[in-house]
Write a protein that holds these residues in place. Structure first.
Motif, PDB file in Angstrom:
ATOM      1  N   GLY A 127       0.845  -1.199   0.018  1.00  9.68           N
ATOM      2  CA  GLY A 127       0.081  -0.056  -0.275  1.00  9.68           C
ATOM      3  C   GLY A 127       0.772   1.146   0.056  1.00  9.68           C
ATOM      4  N   MET A 128       0.172   2.341  -0.397  1.00 11.77           N
ATOM      5  CA  MET A 128       1.028   3.602  -0.457  1.00 11.77           C
ATOM      6  C   MET A 128       0.239   4.583   0.416  1.00 11.77           C
ATOM      7  SD  MET A 128       2.104   6.172  -3.696  1.00 11.77           S
ATOM      8  CE  MET A 128       3.176   5.194  -4.519  1.00 11.77           C
ATOM      9  N   CYS A 129       1.059   5.144   1.344  1.00 11.91           N
ATOM     10  CA  CYS A 129       0.586   6.341   2.086  1.00 11.91           C
ATOM     11  C   CYS A 129       0.314   7.394   1.259  1.00 11.91           C
ATOM     12  CB  CYS A 129       1.659   6.778   3.145  1.00 11.91           C
ATOM     13  SG  CYS A 129       1.275   8.283   4.017  1.00 11.91           S
ATOM     14  N   SER A 130      -0.750   7.965   1.380  1.00 16.73           N
ATOM     15  CA  SER A 130      -1.329   9.101   0.569  1.00 16.73           C
ATOM     16  C   SER A 130      -0.673  10.448   1.172  1.00 16.73           C
ATOM     17  CB  SER A 130      -2.958   9.290   0.495  1.00 16.73           C
ATOM     18  OG  SER A 130      -3.464   9.360   1.815  1.00 16.73           O
ATOM     19  N   LEU A 131      -0.235  10.444   2.176  1.00 11.87           N
ATOM     20  CA  LEU A 131       0.667  11.728   2.601  1.00 11.87           C
ATOM     21  C   LEU A 131       2.006  11.751   2.234  1.00 11.87           C
ATOM     22  CD1 LEU A 131      -0.897  11.547   6.511  1.00 11.87           C
ATOM     23  CD2 LEU A 131      -1.667  13.168   4.568  1.00 11.87           C
ATOM     24  N   CYS A 132       2.707  10.953   2.562  1.00 10.01           N
ATOM     25  CA  CYS A 132       4.045  10.669   2.024  1.00 10.01           C
ATOM     26  C   CYS A 132       4.743  10.103   0.752  1.00 10.01           C
ATOM     27  CB  CYS A 132       5.005  10.652   3.291  1.00 10.01           C
ATOM     28  SG  CYS A 132       4.969   8.824   3.970  1.00 10.01           S
ATOM     29  N   LEU A 133       3.732   9.149   0.350  1.00 10.26           N
ATOM     30  CA  LEU A 133       3.941   8.568  -0.814  1.00 10.26           C
ATOM     31  C   LEU A 133       5.088   7.198  -0.643  1.00 10.26           C
ATOM     32  CD1 LEU A 133       3.624  10.988  -3.736  1.00 10.26           C
ATOM     33  CD2 LEU A 133       1.948   9.805  -2.238  1.00 10.26           C
ATOM     34  N   THR A 134       5.180   6.826   0.721  1.00 12.47           N
ATOM     35  CA  THR A 134       5.967   5.714   1.060  1.00 12.47           C
ATOM     36  C   THR A 134       5.209   4.390   0.884  1.00 12.47           C
ATOM     37  OG1 THR A 134       7.280   7.020   2.463  1.00 12.47           O
ATOM     38  CG2 THR A 134       7.393   4.628   2.768  1.00 12.47           C
ATOM     39  N   THR A 135       5.732   3.566   0.296  1.00  9.58           N
ATOM     40  CA  THR A 135       5.130   2.130   0.064  1.00  9.58           C
ATOM     41  C   THR A 135       5.411   1.247   1.180  1.00  9.58           C
ATOM     42  OG1 THR A 135       6.585   1.424  -1.362  1.00  9.58           O
ATOM     43  CG2 THR A 135       4.746   2.588  -2.541  1.00  9.58           C
ATOM     44  N   HIS A 136       4.602   0.487   1.602  1.00 10.04           N
ATOM     45  CA  HIS A 136       4.671  -0.472   2.857  1.00 10.04           C
ATOM     46  C   HIS A 136       4.061  -1.998   2.342  1.00 10.04           C
ATOM     47  CE1 HIS A 136       5.986   2.515   5.807  1.00 10.04           C
ATOM     48  NE2 HIS A 136       5.106   3.174   5.172  1.00 10.04           N
ATOM     49  N   PRO A 137       4.753  -2.975   2.726  1.00 11.32           N
ATOM     50  CA  PRO A 137       3.891  -4.175   2.522  1.00 11.32           C
ATOM     51  C   PRO A 137       2.832  -4.657   3.635  1.00 11.32           C
ATOM     52  CG  PRO A 137       6.074  -4.553   3.747  1.00 11.32           C
ATOM     53  CD  PRO A 137       6.029  -3.096   3.355  1.00 11.32           C
ATOM     54  N   GLY A 138       2.041  -5.234   3.567  1.00 15.18           N
ATOM     55  CA  GLY A 138       1.026  -5.945   4.417  1.00 15.18           C
ATOM     56  C   GLY A 138       0.369  -4.756   4.867  1.00 15.18           C
ATOM     57  N   SER A 139       0.202  -4.619   6.218  1.00 11.69           N
ATOM     58  CA  SER A 139      -0.710  -3.810   6.950  1.00 11.69           C
ATOM     59  C   SER A 139      -0.136  -2.578   7.104  1.00 11.69           C
ATOM     60  CB  SER A 139      -1.272  -4.006   8.205  1.00 11.69           C
ATOM     61  OG  SER A 139      -0.142  -4.901   8.892  1.00 11.69           O
ATOM     62  N   GLY A 140       1.292  -2.179   6.624  1.00  9.51           N
ATOM     63  CA  GLY A 140       2.043  -0.772   6.843  1.00  9.51           C
ATOM     64  C   GLY A 140       1.431   0.311   6.511  1.00  9.51           C
ATOM     65  N   VAL A 141       0.175   0.357   5.575  1.00  9.88           N
ATOM     66  CA  VAL A 141      -0.470   1.414   4.995  1.00  9.88           C
ATOM     67  C   VAL A 141      -1.956   1.135   5.696  1.00  9.88           C
ATOM     68  CG1 VAL A 141      -1.388   2.769   3.549  1.00  9.88           C
ATOM     69  CG2 VAL A 141       0.807   2.516   3.447  1.00  9.88           C
ATOM     70  N   SER A 142      -2.418   2.020   6.339  1.00 11.00           N
ATOM     71  CA  SER A 142      -3.992   1.697   6.921  1.00 11.00           C
ATOM     72  C   SER A 142      -4.895   2.960   6.529  1.00 11.00           C
ATOM     73  CB  SER A 142      -4.073   1.536   8.538  1.00 11.00           C
ATOM     74  OG  SER A 142      -3.266   0.542   8.550  1.00 11.00           O
ATOM     75  N   LEU A 143      -6.327   2.607   6.645  1.00 16.78           N
ATOM     76  CA  LEU A 143      -7.213   3.817   6.363  1.00 16.78           C
ATOM     77  C   LEU A 143      -7.510   4.140   7.698  1.00 16.78           C
ATOM     78  CD1 LEU A 143      -9.422   5.429   4.850  1.00 16.78           C
ATOM     79  CD2 LEU A 143     -10.959   3.472   5.220  1.00 16.78           C
ATOM     80  N   MET A 144      -7.347   5.465   7.993  1.00 20.32           N
ATOM     81  CA  MET A 144      -7.676   6.319   9.209  1.00 20.32           C
ATOM     82  C   MET A 144      -8.543   7.230   9.037  1.00 20.32           C
ATOM     83  SD  MET A 144      -3.631   6.670  10.739  1.00 20.32           S
ATOM     84  CE  MET A 144      -2.487   5.423  10.311  1.00 20.32           C
ATOM     85  N   THR A 145      -9.716   7.222   9.923  1.00 16.08           N
ATOM     86  CA  THR A 145     -10.878   7.980   9.852  1.00 16.08           C
ATOM     87  C   THR A 145     -10.815   8.952  11.020  1.00 16.08           C
ATOM     88  OG1 THR A 145     -12.185   6.614  10.972  1.00 16.08           O
ATOM     89  CG2 THR A 145     -12.263   6.242   8.558  1.00 16.08           C
ATOM     90  N   ARG A 151      10.582   3.969  -1.217  1.00 20.17           N
ATOM     91  CA  ARG A 151      10.194   5.244  -1.583  1.00 20.17           C
ATOM     92  C   ARG A 151      10.268   5.273  -2.981  1.00 20.17           C
ATOM     93  NH1 ARG A 151       8.265   8.733   0.998  1.00 20.17           N
ATOM     94  NH2 ARG A 151       8.683  10.501  -0.805  1.00 20.17           N
ATOM     95  N   LEU A 152       9.150   5.869  -3.752  1.00 20.73           N
ATOM     96  CA  LEU A 152       9.331   6.013  -5.402  1.00 20.73           C
ATOM     97  C   LEU A 152      10.515   6.783  -5.870  1.00 20.73           C
ATOM     98  CD1 LEU A 152       5.490   6.567  -6.189  1.00 20.73           C
ATOM     99  CD2 LEU A 152       6.957   4.244  -6.294  1.00 20.73           C
ATOM    100  N   GLU A 153      11.050   6.405  -6.779  1.00 22.41           N
ATOM    101  CA  GLU A 153      12.210   7.018  -7.400  1.00 22.41           C
ATOM    102  C   GLU A 153      11.588   8.458  -7.941  1.00 22.41           C
ATOM    103  OE1 GLU A 153      16.336   7.917  -7.607  1.00 22.41           O
ATOM    104  OE2 GLU A 153      15.149   6.061  -7.048  1.00 22.41           O
ATOM    105  N   GLU A 154      12.089   9.441  -7.253  1.00 21.72           N
ATOM    106  CA  GLU A 154      11.389  10.703  -7.842  1.00 21.72           C
ATOM    107  C   GLU A 154      12.658  11.904  -7.877  1.00 21.72           C
ATOM    108  OE1 GLU A 154       8.284  11.964  -5.162  1.00 21.72           O
ATOM    109  OE2 GLU A 154       9.070  11.395  -3.657  1.00 21.72           O
TER     110      GLU A 154
END
Length: 164
Positions: free
Chosen positions: A80-98, A137-140
């Motif tokens: 998954g990719m964090c929509s704040l910092c654009l870091t990718t994580h495997p498994g449950s490293g990115v979560s939906l937070m409300t 991190r994506l190459e940017e």
């Protein structure tokens, strides 16, 4: 981010009652936080791991929001990719937070969500101070400062939705 006190944190929350803010559990290592490397302070309540908090400076004032972590276990092959910092994580490293919205909208049970690093360490990932497990991190071509500004902007946009 500049260092903040317990009282600063407790009075910053916009989407919970004063009583809830008074009862929330603060990080034990508040004095040892790497303040110069933080765009926001994020932590979880150890007694309620589905409850998180984010406090940040916004317009010269502190703004805090309470979060609910939507529990969802994912396999290690899922990234998954964090929509704040654009870091990718495997498994449950990115979560939906409300976050419950502020004011009457929140009292009417309206909320907004964001996919974010489960450990809320976006500031450290953007600066390269912490590396994700098997993610990356994506190459940017953006500089670290530009990535920091982008992360702050995305957090600000999320807070705009909470405060609207």
């Amino acid at each position: 981010m500049k260092a903040v006190t317990e009282q600063d944190i407790r009075t910053s929350f916009v989407n919970c009652s004063r009583g809830e803010a008074k009862r929330l559990v603060l990080p034990r290592d508040l004095a040892e936080q790497p303040w110069d490397d933080l765009d926001f302070l994020g932590w979880y309540d150890p007694g309620a791991p589905d409850r998180g908090y984010v406090v940040t400076e916004r317009g010269g004032e502190l703004v805090g929001v309470t979060l609910r972590l939507v529990a969802r276990q994912r396999g290690a092959l899922h990234h998954g990719m964090c929509s704040l910092c654009l870091t990718t994580h495997p498994g449950s490293g990115v979560s939906l937070m409300t976050a419950r919205r502020a004011g009457q909208a929140g009292r009417d049970s309206n909320s907004v969500g964001v996919y974010a690093c489960t450990d809320l360490a976006c500031s450290l990932y953007v600066r390269g101070k912490k590396l994700p497990d098997l993610g990356g991190r994506l190459e940017e071509s953006l500089t670290v400062e530009e990535r920091i500004d982008r992360t702050r902007g995305k957090l600000s946009a999320f807070l705009d939705k909470v405060l609207a």
